[in-house]
Design an enzyme around this catalytic site. Structure first.
Site, PDB file in Angstrom:
ATOM      1  CG  ASP A 211     -47.189 -68.097 -54.587  1.00 12.96           C
ATOM      2  OD1 ASP A 211     -48.224 -67.480 -54.301  1.00 12.96           O
ATOM      3  OD2 ASP A 211     -46.610 -68.002 -55.698  1.00 12.96           O
ATOM      4  CG  ASN A 219     -53.336 -68.293 -65.210  1.00 16.16           C
ATOM      5  OD1 ASN A 219     -53.871 -69.389 -65.391  1.00 16.16           O
ATOM      6  ND2 ASN A 219     -53.348 -67.686 -64.031  1.00 16.16           N
ATOM      7  CG  HIS A 224     -57.140 -67.511 -67.084  1.00 20.21           C
ATOM      8  ND1 HIS A 224     -56.598 -67.049 -65.907  1.00 20.21           N
ATOM      9  CD2 HIS A 224     -56.950 -66.516 -68.000  1.00 20.21           C
ATOM     10  CE1 HIS A 224     -56.121 -65.828 -66.081  1.00 20.21           C
ATOM     11  NE2 HIS A 224     -56.320 -65.484 -67.337  1.00 20.21           N
ATOM     12  CG  ASP A 228     -59.177 -72.656 -63.368  1.00 20.65           C
ATOM     13  OD1 ASP A 228     -58.508 -71.840 -62.708  1.00 20.65           O
ATOM     14  OD2 ASP A 228     -60.282 -72.393 -63.874  1.00 20.65           O
ATOM     15  CD  GLU A 254     -50.546 -67.129 -57.775  1.00 21.30           C
ATOM     16  OE1 GLU A 254     -49.648 -66.288 -57.919  1.00 21.30           O
ATOM     17  OE2 GLU A 254     -51.756 -66.882 -57.953  1.00 21.30           O
TER      18      GLU A 254
END
Length: 352
Positions: A211, A219, A224, A228, A254
């Site tokens: 994680d 974010n 965002h 990405d 994630e």
């Protein structure tokens, strides 16, 4: 021709890689009338190519070795198979050599832009032009089918395997381990067993949940699109860090999952710690440093998919709540008292 069309219908109807491969080999064997047809898979280990036969047909019948659990028996460095090595190095379409009074013809099998493996034909008489054309066409059809399967199994953002494929792979591994009589996760006292692994010694299959730490902040602070980009970069570093035979998945958001093929505990720790350090040392554009937390556990035949994931999740949760940017093993945490075994695990762990 109608018979060949029926074979093609069977090939293109397959949605399982093993069944697809077996249908292709059987079709080639039946239509070429040769002594043997084999599929050699290509594996990469630290940029060194290996090859092993996964499916073959000869006078004794059709045979298949599933390589989800381990490499096929007899897997060798590609350099020890000069004919296939020539295809790999020179990118040639076809080679034909004479070996011990037999002719051997080999073609590459592509997986998009990458070399997936080789089809090898052993025959006594030189192949006719029509046979060579059939061989090429069926190999191309096989490559196209692999590409279609890839499309359905790959996460569109990261290029890693997707969640649906993870579920299928884990169930398949567990069922195969059951068929080979693997031991239970626990001994008679309910304590994690230090039993020998499926392949002897103390080598185990491992599942890790990875994680990205504080990903929500990325974010929120950078948008965002940058989020990405971080996911894509982490996935790229995963591909560079793990062996070709290890399965890499984007689990969602994630979170990523690794199915590590059999190694000892200390080797698994070293692999995951090396990847954690790779991420920590990497400079991510605009964001700077990003870290990850990893929880992992070994897999046994007696586990259910939810039990394996829950164990790795608990180790991940421990890493998250004890400073992040670290690797934790579930069995070690149980052994040293960091975690207590739960009879009823609650499923997904809320990390934020």
């Amino acid at each position: 021709m109608p018979q060949l069309l029926r074979y093609l219908c069977d090939i293109t109807a397959q949605r399982d890689r093993a069944r697809l491969e077996k249908h292709v080999v059987r079709t080639l064997y039946d239509f070429l009338g040769v002594q043997q047809v084999s599929i050699h898979r290509l594996y990469m280990v630290q940029d060194k190519p290996l090859t092993g036969i996964t499916t073959w047909a000869d006078a004794s019948g059709l045979h298949h070795v599933d390589d989800d659990l381990c490499w096929p028996k007899g897997t060798i460095p590609l350099a020890e198979h000069p004919q296939l090595q020539q295809i790999y190095q020179d990118g040639i379409e076809k080679t034909e050599t004479a070996t011990q009074g037999r002719l051997v013809t080999a073609l590459p099998i592509q997986r998009g832009e990458q070399l997936f493996g080789f089809v090898e034909i052993i025959h006594e008489q030189a192949l006719q032009a029509q046979q060579i054309e059939t061989l090429r066409d069926l190999t191309t059809i096989y490559s196209n089918c692999i590409a279609l399967l890839d499309y359905s199994e790959i996460d569109s953002l990261t290029g890693l395997l997707n969640r649906k494929t993870f579920d299928e792979k884990l169930i398949k591994i567990l069922s195969q381990m059951n068929a080979h009589g693997d031991a239970s996760r626990h001994d008679h006292n309910g304590v994690p067993s230090r039993r020998e692994g499926h392949y002897g010694g103390d080598k185990q299959h491992w599942l890790a949940v990875i994680d990205i730490d504080f990903f929500k902040r990325v974010n929120d602070n950078f948008g965002h699109l940058m989020g990405d980009e971080i996911l894509l970069l982490v996935a790229t570093l995963m591909k560079r860090s793990f062996r070709g035979e290890d399965k890499l998945f984007r689990f969602g958001g994630e979170e990523f999952v690794v199915l590590l093929k059999p190694v000892k505990l200390e080797d698994a720790l070293r692999v995951f710690e090396r990847f954690r350090q790779t991420i920590a040392d990497y400079h991510f554009p605009q964001v700077g440093q990003v870290t990850i937390s990893i929880g992992f556990t070994y897999i046994t035949a007696q586990d259910t998919p939810s039990q394996v994931i829950d164990a790795a999740d608990e180790a991940l949760y421990y890493a998250k709540t004890h400073g992040r940017n670290q690797v934790q093993n579930y069995e070690q945490l149980i052994e040293n008292g960091g975690l207590q075994r739960k009879d009823n695990k609650s499923g997904d762990v809320e990390l934020f």
